[in-house]
Design an enzyme around this catalytic site. Structure first.
Site, PDB file in Angstrom:
ATOM      1  N   GLU A 175       0.837  -1.221   0.000  1.00 36.23           N
ATOM      2  CA  GLU A 175       0.000   0.000   0.000  1.00 36.23           C
ATOM      3  C   GLU A 175       0.866   1.263   0.000  1.00 36.23           C
ATOM      4  OE1 GLU A 175      -2.872  -0.289   3.167  1.00 36.23           O
ATOM      5  OE2 GLU A 175      -4.199  -1.421   1.857  1.00 36.23           O
ATOM      6  N   GLU A 375      -5.790  -8.113  -0.763  1.00 39.65           N
ATOM      7  CA  GLU A 375      -6.443  -7.818   0.519  1.00 39.65           C
ATOM      8  C   GLU A 375      -7.895  -7.436   0.267  1.00 39.65           C
ATOM      9  OE1 GLU A 375      -4.645  -5.018   3.201  1.00 39.65           O
ATOM     10  OE2 GLU A 375      -2.633  -5.703   2.710  1.00 39.65           O
TER      11      GLU A 375
HETATM   12  C1  BGP Z   1      -4.343  -2.473   5.063  1.00 34.42           C
HETATM   13  C2  BGP Z   1      -2.990  -3.085   5.411  1.00 34.42           C
HETATM   14  C3  BGP Z   1      -3.039  -4.366   6.169  1.00 34.42           C
HETATM   15  C4  BGP Z   1      -4.212  -4.463   7.127  1.00 34.42           C
HETATM   16  C5  BGP Z   1      -5.494  -3.919   6.537  1.00 34.42           C
HETATM   17  C6  BGP Z   1      -6.609  -3.848   7.546  1.00 34.42           C
HETATM   18  O1  BGP Z   1      -4.181  -1.096   5.023  1.00 34.42           O
HETATM   19  O2  BGP Z   1      -2.280  -3.354   4.216  1.00 34.42           O
HETATM   20  O3  BGP Z   1      -1.800  -4.510   6.843  1.00 34.42           O
HETATM   21  O4  BGP Z   1      -3.897  -3.954   8.350  1.00 34.42           O
HETATM   22  O5  BGP Z   1      -5.328  -2.628   6.005  1.00 34.42           O
HETATM   23  O6  BGP Z   1      -6.456  -2.651   8.280  1.00 34.42           O
HETATM   24  P1  BGP Z   1      -6.579  -2.696   9.855  1.00 34.42           P
HETATM   25  O7  BGP Z   1      -5.694  -3.804  10.301  1.00 34.42           O
HETATM   26  O8  BGP Z   1      -6.160  -1.354  10.334  1.00 34.42           O
HETATM   27  O9  BGP Z   1      -8.043  -2.985  10.141  1.00 34.42           O
END
Ligand code: BGP
Length: 476
Positions: A175, A375
């Site tokens: 990201e 993701e």
């Molecule tokens: C994205 C990241 C992941 C993961 C996901 C969920 O931004 O790439 O690492 O964390 O978000 O976000 P969060 O864990 O803050 O709910």
């Protein structure tokens, strides 16, 4: 069925959110290790080193470093064809600028990738997933310093050579676009190990750090193909599509400009050159971004093989002044906020399955490169019933609706899709809030936001549901 037989149904995690063992076997301190636990709506604190008495959820995470065999057996039972995780840079080079690599760190990932390959699960590996050796911040100021380019390339070359016969799919920076605009301290920190001081021009610094990372990425793509021509090396973008709130033409312009903040990164990753709209923006704002002709050549020679991206939600922008409740986004020069046609999760993420089809179409039409949804998922409060079951029907619904849109994108729109690795296939530490209770997993882990629990793993209802989806190569 719309998906090819070799479609990579998988699950995704990241080293700092799953492994724990933060100071074991020679691992050095990383940027992820100095973020305290937050809560829903409560920011994490980034401390100077590890401060006694504060709680750092990533130090233990869910102890995957010691539990990986048990967890991979569950992934195998689930039927995963791929497993996305990252290598913890500071396990390999504890300070980031070390002369030689830490053999104990390299040996751990040998064991992990062997276990995955023996289970018939393809590793999909991110080189930097929101963690950078802490020393590279202390001694060099993070990626705003061009020295980090070669430290990163040395790390990437070391692991790509070491695992050249165990890993085929790689991604360079997770990201990478989250940091756009310089608005958020946590993203400048996690993407670039950058911290700001009072009179910094935050956006200018982030553009410089971002370009340094894009140059590093291009170097690694070229080097990776020399190490193993079969490598598939992708970028990794957070695509949150930004819609125009209304048919007011100025909202359409606002939406295009908001998306520039994302496309700046993937345009360079995929097309290999700095887009004119960004060069113009730098000139207009008198930003002094340092790059050489040689580095422009490097960008051109290091374009990615595929576009990995995360999809969770969508946003909307407007120029309409009197709309209340909007928050102004400096980067998009417009007000970004809620869309009345969709509803938000308990953490305010706007759930929009059709938005995934929109992203798949927009990105595929822009670049005509294979895409990989690495993701997607719903962070939610789960209830552990007295009989040990977890009825996460809301998560099944979320995933089902998003897979449906992926099927339409492939079947009707002709998008080329490599795979789908829903986020947090097993409950892990939330990046944004440091919580365990913002759960994404199809496997429950007994641990709470304060770090209490047995770490026992239990299957949720979504486990059996996803097992069937994989068996059928899609929704029946
Ligand atoms: C994205 C990241 C992941 C993961 C996901 C969920 O931004 O790439 O690492 O964390 O978000 O976000 P969060 O864990 O803050 O709910």
């Amino acid at each position: 069925m719309p998906f090819k037989q070799d479609f990579l149904w998988g699950g995704a995690v990241a080293a700092h959110q799953i492994e724990g063992a933060y100071n074991k076997d020679g691992r050095g301190l990383s940027t992820a290790d100095v973020m305290t636990g937050g809560a829903n709506g409560v920011d994490r604190e980034i401390t100077k080193g590890v401060v006694a008495g504060k709680y750092y959820p990533n130090h233990e995470a869910i102890n995957f470093y010691y539990h990986y065999k048990e967890d991979i057996a569950l992934f195998k039972e689930l039927g995963l064809k791929a497993f996305r995780t990252s290598i913890s840079w500071s396990r390999i080079f504890p300070n980031g600028d070390d002369e030689i690599a830490n053999e104990a760190g390299l040996a751990f990932y040998d064991r992990l990738f062997d276990e995955l390959n023996e289970a018939g699960i393809v590793p999909v590996i991110t080189l930097s997933h929101f963690e950078i050796p802490y020393h590279l911040y202390e001694a060099y100021g993070g990626f705003k310093n061009k020295k980090l380019i070669d430290f990163y390339v040395k790390y990437a070359e070391t692991v790509m050579r070491r695992y050249k016969d165990k890993v085929k799919y790689w991604m360079t920076f997770n990201e990478i676009n989250n940091q756009a605009g310089g608005d958020w301290d946590i993203h400048a920190w996690c993407n670039s190990a950058v911290q700001f001081v009072a009179d910094d021009n935050r956006e200018e610094i982030i553009y410089q750090a971002s370009l340094n990372e894009l140059i590093a990425s291009a170097k690694v793509v070229k080097l990776g193909h020399e190490i193993n021509p079969n490598f598939q090396i992708g970028c990794m973008m957070a695509y949150v599509p930004v819609y125009p709130y209304s048919a007011n033409p100025s909202d359409q312009i606002a939406a295009i400009k908001a998306m520039d903040g994302r496309y700046f990164y993937s345009d360079i990753h995929v097309r290999g050159k700095i887009p004119r709209y960004v060069l113009n923006y730098w000139k207009e704002h008198d930003y002094r971004i340092d790059y050489s002709q040689e580095e422009l050549e490097i960008l051109k020679a290091g374009t990615v093989d595929y576009i990995g991206f995360s999809y969770y939600m969508s946003d909307a922008v407007t120029e309409i002044a009197e709309l209340d409740g909007w928050k102004y986004s400096k980067f998009s020069q417009a007000k970004i906020s809620k869309n009345p046609y969709i509803h938000a999760s308990d953490w305010g993420w706007q759930i929009d399955p059709v938005g995934l089809r929109y992203v798949l179409n927009s990105v595929y039409e822009r670049y005509e490169k294979p895409l990989f949804v690495v993701e997607n998922g719903l962070g939610a409060y789960d209830k552990l019933e007295t009989d040990g079951s977890i009825h996460d029907t809301y998560r099944i619904k979320y995933l089902q609706e998003h897979i449906k849109q992926m099927e339409l994108a492939v079947d009707e729109d002709g998008v080329e899709l490599i795979g789908y690795t829903p986020w947090g296939i097993i409950d892990i530490v939330s990046f944004g809030s440091g919580e365990m209770e913002k759960r994404y997993g199809m496997i429950y882990v007994d641990k709470d936001n304060e770090g209490k629990g047995t770490l026992k793993r239990s299957k949720k209802d979504s486990f059996n549901w996803y097992q069937t989806v994989i068996k059928n190569n899609g929704l029946t």
